[in-house]
Enzyme design. Structure first.
Site, short mmCIF file in Angstrom:
data_model
loop_
_atom_site.label_atom_id
_atom_site.label_comp_id
_atom_site.label_asym_id
_atom_site.label_seq_id
_atom_site.Cartn_x
_atom_site.Cartn_y
_atom_site.Cartn_z
N ASN A 1 0.85 -1.20 0.00
CA ASN A 1 0.00 0.00 0.00
C ASN A 1 0.88 1.24 0.00
O ASN A 1 2.11 1.13 -0.01
CB ASN A 1 -0.97 -0.03 1.18
N LYS B 1 9.39 -16.39 -10.57
CA LYS B 1 8.55 -15.39 -11.22
C LYS B 1 7.51 -16.10 -12.10
O LYS B 1 7.86 -16.97 -12.90
CB LYS B 1 9.42 -14.47 -12.08
N PRO C 1 -2.86 -11.86 9.93
CA PRO C 1 -3.18 -11.77 11.37
C PRO C 1 -3.43 -10.30 11.75
O PRO C 1 -2.85 -9.40 11.15
CB PRO C 1 -1.90 -12.29 12.04
N LYS D 1 -13.79 0.77 15.57
CA LYS D 1 -12.52 0.03 15.69
C LYS D 1 -12.01 0.07 17.13
O LYS D 1 -11.54 -0.92 17.67
CB LYS D 1 -11.48 0.65 14.73
#
Ligand code: FMN
Length: 398
Positions: free
Chosen positions: A213, A292, A308, A340
């Site tokens: 990200n 690859k 996890p 959360k």
């Protein structure tokens, strides 16, 4: 030159360089000594044209060092020994020339060499003519020092020895003295063990591809720096980032969420506060290929399995540390953040808008705790990190 100082007595190495403001260094040395701080003066050759070493020697009660090639030092290692026998180096005044030297890592006299060889914080108090200060070269050098974690005190604005008026005056001795007193005060998190995760994780698909990200690690690294400044013993576990390491006790570099969990399992046994800043990938490929994968014309479906939940793991420990979570949301920030916090049973959750925060140098933080919602208005990440550490310290000590 070995440290024979009493335990707990703070030691300061006072570097003096060639500028008119060198006379203020004598008053500064007097104030420091009066406050029971051990002062070792080191002067450049130019500084000796402005103030005599004898004055500093009389005030500090110690020989003043001026030469790299000093035969009176038994092992000829003044440049190392002096920097080891101090808690901080303060260069006041710091000339434009000296600032240029240390910004570039030059070491051609005793003071610049021991600044380069130091293993303690460095503080400089620039003093120079306004045009010397405003020269782009000096501005570049000061910016470099800031990036290198050198603290810059001043300069002030006012009348200058050359007859001009403007920025460049060294701060007064009492102002520098107060800054040093503040530096030596125990931090809000003195000796607390703080574990921080930062950056993205990278989940390999094959030998060259992966899922990651846009997290840059800047917020986590800034928090690690702020926690260290507050006196904490910081362990930082970081995913792949392109940032210079902050001043922490231990830096562990990992790649995937599984590796991050393993490091956290180890380190969370010995921590008082856990700050989960990392943008851990929620999923990883079910299979990670060692070779690859070859391109083909077929559609390719990638099977993913959940990673996890590292924060949940720590929060569920039998004796959990004080846990701080981070949430980066694109919308409904308050709703998602409070959900959360409740789900993970966290004393503090820090929310920010992903599209404004990720990769940026500034952000807005919204803190949610048992007392409600607190907004830290947009500011550089290091400022936000210091504000956050203050907030954590208040909750933790309550
Ligand atoms: C009278 C006089 C005053 C000076 N004042 C300053 C000053 O305030 N700040 C500064 O950066 N340089 C000042 N300089 C220039 C420095 O002394 C010069 O750059 C010198 O090389 C600095 O050496 P150092 O950095 O090794 O101490 C002054 C020079 C003279 C002759």
């Amino acid at each position: 030159m070995t440290s024979k100082h009493p335990l707990n007595k703070k030691r300061l190495l006072l570097g003096i360089t060639g500028g008119i403001a060198a006379y203020k260094a004598a008053e500064l040395a007097r104030l420091l000594i009066q406050d029971n701080i051990e002062v070792q003066a080191v002067m450049t050759e130019s500084a000796c044209h402005f103030i005599g070493p004898t004055t500093l020697q009389a005030l500090t009660g110690k020989p003043v060092y001026t030469q790299l090639w000093d035969e009176s030092v038994s092992n000829s290692m003044a440049h190392i020994d002096l920097s080891r026998a101090t808690d901080v180096i303060l260069v006041a005044p710091a000339s434009a020339d000296f600032i240029a030297k240390i910004a570039h890592g030059l070491a051609d006299d005793l003071l610049s060499t021991l600044c380069l060889a130091r293993n303690c914080p460095l503080i400089v108090a620039p003093a120079m003519n306004r045009q010397m200060l405003e020269n782009p070269a000096t501005q570049r050098n000061l910016a470099t020092l800031q990036q290198d974690d050198v603290t810059i005190l001043g300069p002030a604005h006012g009348a200058q020895a050359c007859g001009e008026t403007g920025p460049g005056r060294m701060l007064e001795a009492d102002e520098l003295f107060k800054a040093i007193q503040h530096f030596f005060q125990p931090g809000r998190l003195q000796d607390q063990r703080v574990l921080i995760t930062a950056g993205p994780t990278f989940e390999a698909i094959d030998a060259v591809r992966g899922i990651t990200n846009l997290s840059s690690g800047k917020m986590g690294f800034a928090i690690a720096k702020a926690a260290s400044e507050a006196g904490a013993e910081v362990t930082l576990i970081s995913g792949p980032v392109c940032l210079a390491p902050p001043p922490v006790k231990k830096l562990i570099r990992i790649t995937s969420a599984t590796e991050m969990l393993a490091a956290v399992e180890n380190e969370s046994k010995h921590c008082d506060i856990f700050i989960s800043v990392a943008a851990v990938a929620d999923y990883r490929p079910a299979i990670s290929h060692a070779q690859k994968l070859k391109k083909s014309d077929d559609h390719w479906t990638l099977a993913l399995v959940p990673n996890p939940d590292i924060l949940q793991y720590v929060a569920n420990l039998p004796n959990p540390p004080f846990c701080v979570g981070f949430a980066a949301e694109t919308n409904d920030i308050e709703k998602h953040a409070t959900a959360k916090r409740r789900k993970k049973n966290l004393p503090l959750l820090v929310a920010n808008l992903a599209q404004e925060a990720i990769g940026a140098d500034e952000n807005t933080l919204i803190l949610f705790d048992d007392h409600g919602k607190h907004t830290l208005p947009r500011a550089p990440k290091i400022t936000q990190a210091r504000r956050l550490i203050e907030h954590i310290a208040s909750l933790y000590q309550a």
